[in-house]
Structure formats: structure tokens, C-alpha cells
Design a protein around this motif. Structure first.
Motif, PDB file in Angstrom:
ATOM      1  N   SER A 163       0.796  -1.217   0.000  1.00 55.43           N
ATOM      2  CA  SER A 163       0.000   0.000   0.000  1.00 55.43           C
ATOM      3  C   SER A 163       0.830   1.269   0.000  1.00 55.43           C
ATOM      4  O   SER A 163       0.353   2.316  -0.376  1.00 55.43           O
ATOM      5  CB  SER A 163      -0.924   0.013   1.224  1.00 55.43           C
ATOM      6  OG  SER A 163      -0.176  -0.062   2.410  1.00 55.43           O
ATOM      7  N   ILE A 164       2.067   1.203   0.477  1.00 55.83           N
ATOM      8  CA  ILE A 164       2.884   2.416   0.567  1.00 55.83           C
ATOM      9  C   ILE A 164       3.568   2.692  -0.768  1.00 55.83           C
ATOM     10  O   ILE A 164       4.092   1.806  -1.404  1.00 55.83           O
ATOM     11  CB  ILE A 164       3.931   2.279   1.683  1.00 55.83           C
ATOM     12  CG1 ILE A 164       3.222   2.037   3.024  1.00 55.83           C
ATOM     13  CG2 ILE A 164       4.816   3.495   1.769  1.00 55.83           C
ATOM     14  CD1 ILE A 164       4.167   1.774   4.162  1.00 55.83           C
ATOM     15  N   TRP A 188      -1.428  10.315  -2.449  1.00 60.74           N
ATOM     16  CA  TRP A 188      -2.278  10.336  -1.251  1.00 60.74           C
ATOM     17  C   TRP A 188      -1.385  10.476  -0.020  1.00 60.74           C
ATOM     18  O   TRP A 188      -0.685   9.547   0.347  1.00 60.74           O
ATOM     19  CB  TRP A 188      -3.105   9.058  -1.161  1.00 60.74           C
ATOM     20  CG  TRP A 188      -4.338   9.074  -2.005  1.00 60.74           C
ATOM     21  CD1 TRP A 188      -4.560   8.406  -3.169  1.00 60.74           C
ATOM     22  CD2 TRP A 188      -5.543   9.803  -1.728  1.00 60.74           C
ATOM     23  NE1 TRP A 188      -5.814   8.677  -3.644  1.00 60.74           N
ATOM     24  CE2 TRP A 188      -6.445   9.530  -2.786  1.00 60.74           C
ATOM     25  CE3 TRP A 188      -5.943  10.659  -0.705  1.00 60.74           C
ATOM     26  CZ2 TRP A 188      -7.727  10.072  -2.836  1.00 60.74           C
ATOM     27  CZ3 TRP A 188      -7.221  11.214  -0.746  1.00 60.74           C
ATOM     28  CH2 TRP A 188      -8.092  10.916  -1.803  1.00 60.74           C
ATOM     29  N   PHE A 189      -1.402  11.646   0.609  1.00 60.42           N
ATOM     30  CA  PHE A 189      -0.651  11.897   1.824  1.00 60.42           C
ATOM     31  C   PHE A 189      -1.538  11.654   3.040  1.00 60.42           C
ATOM     32  O   PHE A 189      -2.709  12.028   3.050  1.00 60.42           O
ATOM     33  CB  PHE A 189      -0.145  13.343   1.859  1.00 60.42           C
ATOM     34  CG  PHE A 189       1.009  13.606   0.946  1.00 60.42           C
ATOM     35  CD1 PHE A 189       2.311  13.629   1.430  1.00 60.42           C
ATOM     36  CD2 PHE A 189       0.806  13.840  -0.418  1.00 60.42           C
ATOM     37  CE1 PHE A 189       3.389  13.876   0.586  1.00 60.42           C
ATOM     38  CE2 PHE A 189       1.868  14.082  -1.268  1.00 60.42           C
ATOM     39  CZ  PHE A 189       3.158  14.085  -0.769  1.00 60.42           C
ATOM     40  N   SER A 204      -8.046  10.680  13.972  1.00 60.03           N
ATOM     41  CA  SER A 204      -6.891  11.574  14.039  1.00 60.03           C
ATOM     42  C   SER A 204      -6.226  11.780  12.688  1.00 60.03           C
ATOM     43  O   SER A 204      -5.161  12.386  12.618  1.00 60.03           O
ATOM     44  CB  SER A 204      -5.855  11.027  15.033  1.00 60.03           C
ATOM     45  OG  SER A 204      -6.393  10.998  16.333  1.00 60.03           O
ATOM     46  N   LEU A 205      -6.842  11.247  11.612  1.00 60.17           N
ATOM     47  CA  LEU A 205      -6.196  11.289  10.300  1.00 60.17           C
ATOM     48  C   LEU A 205      -7.110  11.878   9.243  1.00 60.17           C
ATOM     49  O   LEU A 205      -8.330  11.712   9.279  1.00 60.17           O
ATOM     50  CB  LEU A 205      -5.795   9.875   9.861  1.00 60.17           C
ATOM     51  CG  LEU A 205      -4.847   9.090  10.774  1.00 60.17           C
ATOM     52  CD1 LEU A 205      -4.603   7.705  10.195  1.00 60.17           C
ATOM     53  CD2 LEU A 205      -3.534   9.834  10.959  1.00 60.17           C
ATOM     54  N   ILE A 206      -6.474  12.553   8.262  1.00 57.08           N
ATOM     55  CA  ILE A 206      -7.155  12.982   7.051  1.00 57.08           C
ATOM     56  C   ILE A 206      -6.243  12.634   5.879  1.00 57.08           C
ATOM     57  O   ILE A 206      -5.013  12.698   6.004  1.00 57.08           O
ATOM     58  CB  ILE A 206      -7.487  14.494   7.085  1.00 57.08           C
ATOM     59  CG1 ILE A 206      -8.359  14.895   5.894  1.00 57.08           C
ATOM     60  CG2 ILE A 206      -6.228  15.342   7.133  1.00 57.08           C
ATOM     61  CD1 ILE A 206      -8.912  16.315   6.006  1.00 57.08           C
ATOM     62  N   PHE A 207      -6.825  12.230   4.771  1.00 59.64           N
ATOM     63  CA  PHE A 207      -6.065  11.821   3.593  1.00 59.64           C
ATOM     64  C   PHE A 207      -6.203  12.901   2.529  1.00 59.64           C
ATOM     65  O   PHE A 207      -7.315  13.248   2.130  1.00 59.64           O
ATOM     66  CB  PHE A 207      -6.582  10.475   3.076  1.00 59.64           C
ATOM     67  CG  PHE A 207      -6.506   9.382   4.097  1.00 59.64           C
ATOM     68  CD1 PHE A 207      -5.362   8.599   4.223  1.00 59.64           C
ATOM     69  CD2 PHE A 207      -7.564   9.154   4.964  1.00 59.64           C
ATOM     70  CE1 PHE A 207      -5.287   7.607   5.186  1.00 59.64           C
ATOM     71  CE2 PHE A 207      -7.501   8.153   5.935  1.00 59.64           C
ATOM     72  CZ  PHE A 207      -6.361   7.377   6.042  1.00 59.64           C
ATOM     73  N   ILE A 252       0.350   6.842   0.395  1.00 55.98           N
ATOM     74  CA  ILE A 252      -0.375   5.608   0.088  1.00 55.98           C
ATOM     75  C   ILE A 252      -0.526   5.458  -1.422  1.00 55.98           C
ATOM     76  O   ILE A 252      -0.843   6.422  -2.130  1.00 55.98           O
ATOM     77  CB  ILE A 252      -1.770   5.617   0.738  1.00 55.98           C
ATOM     78  CG1 ILE A 252      -1.673   5.904   2.244  1.00 55.98           C
ATOM     79  CG2 ILE A 252      -2.491   4.294   0.494  1.00 55.98           C
ATOM     80  CD1 ILE A 252      -0.898   4.893   3.023  1.00 55.98           C
ATOM     81  N   ARG A 253      -0.316   4.246  -1.907  1.00 50.67           N
ATOM     82  CA  ARG A 253      -0.520   3.965  -3.331  1.00 50.67           C
ATOM     83  C   ARG A 253      -1.975   4.237  -3.733  1.00 50.67           C
ATOM     84  O   ARG A 253      -2.896   4.007  -2.956  1.00 50.67           O
ATOM     85  CB  ARG A 253      -0.227   2.494  -3.635  1.00 50.67           C
ATOM     86  CG  ARG A 253       1.236   2.111  -3.690  1.00 50.67           C
ATOM     87  CD  ARG A 253       1.323   0.643  -4.094  1.00 50.67           C
ATOM     88  NE  ARG A 253       2.684   0.173  -4.160  1.00 50.67           N
ATOM     89  CZ  ARG A 253       3.463   0.273  -5.226  1.00 50.67           C
ATOM     90  NH1 ARG A 253       2.988   0.875  -6.303  1.00 50.67           N
ATOM     91  NH2 ARG A 253       4.687  -0.201  -5.219  1.00 50.67           N
ATOM     92  N   ASP A 254      -2.165   4.688  -4.977  1.00 50.52           N
ATOM     93  CA  ASP A 254      -3.518   4.913  -5.483  1.00 50.52           C
ATOM     94  C   ASP A 254      -4.360   3.644  -5.400  1.00 50.52           C
ATOM     95  O   ASP A 254      -5.535   3.691  -5.045  1.00 50.52           O
ATOM     96  CB  ASP A 254      -3.477   5.401  -6.937  1.00 50.52           C
ATOM     97  CG  ASP A 254      -3.010   6.850  -7.059  1.00 50.52           C
ATOM     98  OD1 ASP A 254      -2.923   7.527  -6.019  1.00 50.52           O
ATOM     99  OD2 ASP A 254      -2.722   7.278  -8.188  1.00 50.52           O
TER     100      ASP A 254
END
Length: 250
Positions: free
Chosen positions: A38-39, A59-60, A108-111, A159-161
Motif C-alpha cells: 500500500s505504501i 495520497w498523503f 486523528s487522520l485525514i487523507f 499511500i498507493r492509489d
């Protein structure tokens, strides 16, 4: 919580999928070594984000300070960038009527989908206000590798598309039985890599595990960050090889 009483079975696959509130919890981890590619190669092999070609979106994964998911999403969208905040859906009954409430799945995360220089500019404008203790957004770093240009630092997690598409496919389904996975609710080691071939989770790929007494498929977005489908029967899965995962049509 957002009250979405009249939800259809599946969500619109739009990246802008609701206005959740932050509970401050971190991404769940069960401590398994990732087997899902995935990375992004740009990060996995230690290439600094500064070397990503201009205009090449990735995708960060960004951290959001406690209780500020709504503000973070508004801030990113105001900059003209795509972002994704996965939601968790919970069925409740109030005055005899079924209602579905939403909370952040990974609070706690946003993409953010943008070029490296856009994200850098976003965080540069991300100033701490007088009444705040920390910036709104910050990088979520990949602690498994080091940057080539600075061995003492870790690069931002990208993250990979293909993996992000799979994650969005799963988490955009409005099913209250989709859950983040922890070491407490997984009952045996993750098994075969499969793709779901029928039903509402059709096209989702991941690994089989038993959770809460049910056979489910686990999607691992990055090392230690896992989300489970609802129950998936054996006949609705097809075993796949790791090398074939990225060839699946998303």
C-alpha cells in the motif's frame, strides 16, 4: 455525530463524504507486519517527496490535532485540494425509529490527494493560532524507512492509489458492521489474500480473519492500520496471490 436517518445502502464514492467530528483516537494497530503493497514506492525506497515530479498527485496521510477534523477538512478544501475522511456508521433507535449516526473511522487522520509541493505549502500555511496549542495539520511519517537526503529523518507516509481506492471502496459503504481492527477483536492470525466477488463488498480485496465470531476481510491501508468488512461468506471470496493484487480492476 451526524444523523443520517435515510441513508441508502451504499455511499456516494465522492471524496467529500460527510462532516465527522474528531474523538481524538489514534489509528488502531494490531501489530502485524504489512503484506499489502500500500505504501508508495516513492516512500518505501526512501525517495524524498521533494523529488516527486511537480503536478504528480499522491495520497498523503496527515495528522489532525484533537477535535478539529471538521476544521481540517474545511481548510484543505478551501485550498482547492481533494481530501477524504472515512466515516463509521452506527445504527441506533430513537423513539422507535432507526437512525444512523456517523463518527470518524480514523479520527486523528485525514487523507489529502495532492502533489508534494502542494502539501508542503498547505502545512506551511497551517499556523498555530493564539488560542491553540498545536498546528491543525502535520505529516504522518513513515517510521519504517529513512530519507535518502537526510538519514536522520523519516519521509511522510504516502499511500498507493490502488490501496487508497480499495480503502475508499470499503469505507464508502454505509454498513455499520465495518469496523477498525484491534488486537482485542481479531481471533486468529490474518490468512489468505482474497477479493470479494459478490455482494455489497464486491471488488474489495484484503486478508481473511475471524472477528466477533464472523469471517471478514481485513483491508490494511498501511502497517498497523486495518479495517474489517462485515461478514463475508466463503463462497463470496476468491483467493488471490499478493503479486496479483495490483492487477485487480478497481
Amino acid at each position: 455525530m451526524e444523523d443520517t436517518t435515510n441513508l441508502s445502502p451504499k455511499a456516494d464514492a465522492s471524496l467529500y463524504n460527510g462532516q465527522p467530528s474528531d474523538t481524538g483516537l489514534s489509528c488502531p494497530s494490531v501489530g502485524f507486519t504489512s503484506r499489502t503493497p500500500s505504501i508508495s514506492d516513492d516512500v518505501r525506497y526512501g525517495v524524498s517527496v521533494e523529488n516527486v515530479p511537480a503536478g504528480n498527485k499522491r495520497w498523503f496521510v496527515l495528522r489532525v490535532s484533537y477535535g478539529r477534523i471538521d476544521k481540517a477538512k474545511t481548510f484543505v478544501k478551501a485550498k482547492g485540494m481533494e481530501c477524504y475522511v472515512p466515516l463509521q456508521y452506527k445504527e441506533v433507535r430513537k423513539q422507535g425509529k432507526k437512525r444512523i449516526l456517523t463518527t470518524p473511522l480514523l479520527p486523528s487522520l485525514i487523507f489529502v490527494h495532492a502533489a508534494a509541493e502542494q502539501v508542503e505549502a498547505l502545512l506551511h500555511d497551517n499556523k498555530v493560532m493564539a488560542n491553540e496549542n498545536s498546528p491543525l495539520l502535520s505529516y504522518f511519517f513513515n517510521h519504517t524507512i529513512h530519507r535518502q537526503d537526510n538519514p536522520d529523518r523519516n519521509p511522510p507516509l504516502i499511500i498507493r492509489d490502488e490501496a487508497m481506492n480499495n480503502f475508499i471502496r470499503l469505507t464508502s459503504i454505509k454498513n455499520p458492521h465495518i469496523i477498525p481492527v484491534t488486537s482485542n477483536n481479531i481471533q486468529f492470525k490474518l490468512g489468505d489474500n482474497v477479493v470479494v466477488t459478490e455482494g455489497e463488498f464486491k471488488g474489495v480485496h484484503g486478508r481473511v480473519a475471524r472477528i466477533a465470531g464472523q469471517q471478514r476481510v481485513i483491508v490494511e491501508l498501511f502497517d498497523g492500520c486495518l479495517v474489517a468488512t462485515a461478514y463475508v461468506p466463503k463462497e463470496a471470496m476468491k483467493k488471490i496471490m499478493i503479486k496479483d493484487i495490483e492487477n485487480i480492476l478497481l
